[in-house]
Design a protein around this motif. Structure first.
Motif, PDB file in Angstrom:
ATOM      1  N   ALA A 266      13.539  45.748  73.147  1.00 16.28           N
ATOM      2  CA  ALA A 266      13.706  44.980  71.910  1.00 16.28           C
ATOM      3  C   ALA A 266      12.440  45.043  71.058  1.00 16.28           C
ATOM      4  O   ALA A 266      12.518  45.179  69.829  1.00 16.28           O
ATOM      5  CB  ALA A 266      14.069  43.532  72.221  1.00 16.28           C
ATOM      6  N   ASP A 267      11.267  44.972  71.682  1.00 13.94           N
ATOM      7  CA  ASP A 267      10.006  45.077  70.940  1.00 13.94           C
ATOM      8  C   ASP A 267       9.880  46.457  70.297  1.00 13.94           C
ATOM      9  O   ASP A 267       9.408  46.580  69.163  1.00 13.94           O
ATOM     10  CB  ASP A 267       8.811  44.835  71.864  1.00 13.94           C
ATOM     11  CG  ASP A 267       8.755  43.429  72.409  1.00 13.94           C
ATOM     12  OD1 ASP A 267       9.153  42.486  71.698  1.00 13.94           O
ATOM     13  OD2 ASP A 267       8.309  43.269  73.575  1.00 13.94           O
TER      14      ASP A 267
ATOM     15  N   GLU B 180      12.010  46.538  67.218  1.00 18.52           N
ATOM     16  CA  GLU B 180      11.340  45.831  66.124  1.00 18.52           C
ATOM     17  C   GLU B 180      10.277  46.720  65.491  1.00 18.52           C
ATOM     18  O   GLU B 180      10.129  46.752  64.266  1.00 18.52           O
ATOM     19  CB  GLU B 180      10.695  44.546  66.639  1.00 18.52           C
ATOM     20  CG  GLU B 180      11.665  43.417  66.852  1.00 18.52           C
ATOM     21  CD  GLU B 180      10.948  42.131  67.256  1.00 18.52           C
ATOM     22  OE1 GLU B 180       9.836  41.877  66.754  1.00 18.52           O
ATOM     23  OE2 GLU B 180      11.512  41.398  68.087  1.00 18.52           O
TER      24      GLU B 180
ATOM     25  N   SER C  34      10.057  48.145  61.639  1.00 16.20           N
ATOM     26  CA  SER C  34       8.941  47.712  60.799  1.00 16.20           C
ATOM     27  C   SER C  34       8.304  48.861  60.018  1.00 16.20           C
ATOM     28  O   SER C  34       7.516  48.626  59.100  1.00 16.20           O
ATOM     29  CB  SER C  34       7.879  47.007  61.643  1.00 16.20           C
ATOM     30  OG  SER C  34       7.188  47.947  62.446  1.00 16.20           O
TER      31      SER C  34
ATOM     32  N   ALA D 158      18.825  49.319  60.494  1.00 17.17           N
ATOM     33  CA  ALA D 158      19.049  48.135  61.339  1.00 17.17           C
ATOM     34  C   ALA D 158      20.498  48.078  61.815  1.00 17.17           C
ATOM     35  O   ALA D 158      20.767  47.788  62.989  1.00 17.17           O
ATOM     36  CB  ALA D 158      18.682  46.864  60.595  1.00 17.17           C
TER      37      ALA D 158
END
Length: 74
Positions: A15-16, A19, A23, A37
């Motif tokens: 999940a990180d 992200e 970004s 996304a």
């Protein structure tokens, strides 16, 4: 096939990583292409060539995560 590398903190999860991918500033996709996304939310992932569904899995240095976008057909 495109490849991107990310430096993540120890203990970072799938999940990180997602992200971090989201970004990055990117150009607008071509007309008719879903936003990144939305594409990632519908994709499947391989961690070192093994399917992973749990995005809380912790990544190790040199792990490889493949993104398998949704597709139709057979």
């Amino acid at each position: 096939m495109e490849e991107e590398r990310f430096e993540l903190a120890p203990g970072a999860t799938v999940a990180d990583l997602l992200e971090a991918v989201l970004s990055v500033e990117r150009p607008e996709p071509p007309a008719g292409t879903p936003p990144l996304a939305r594409l990632l939310s519908r994709s499947s992932f391989l961690l070192n060539e093994v399917a992973v569904r749990d995005q809380t899995v912790v990544l190790n240095a040199d792990d490889v995560v493949d993104v398998l976008p949704p597709f139709a057909g057979g």
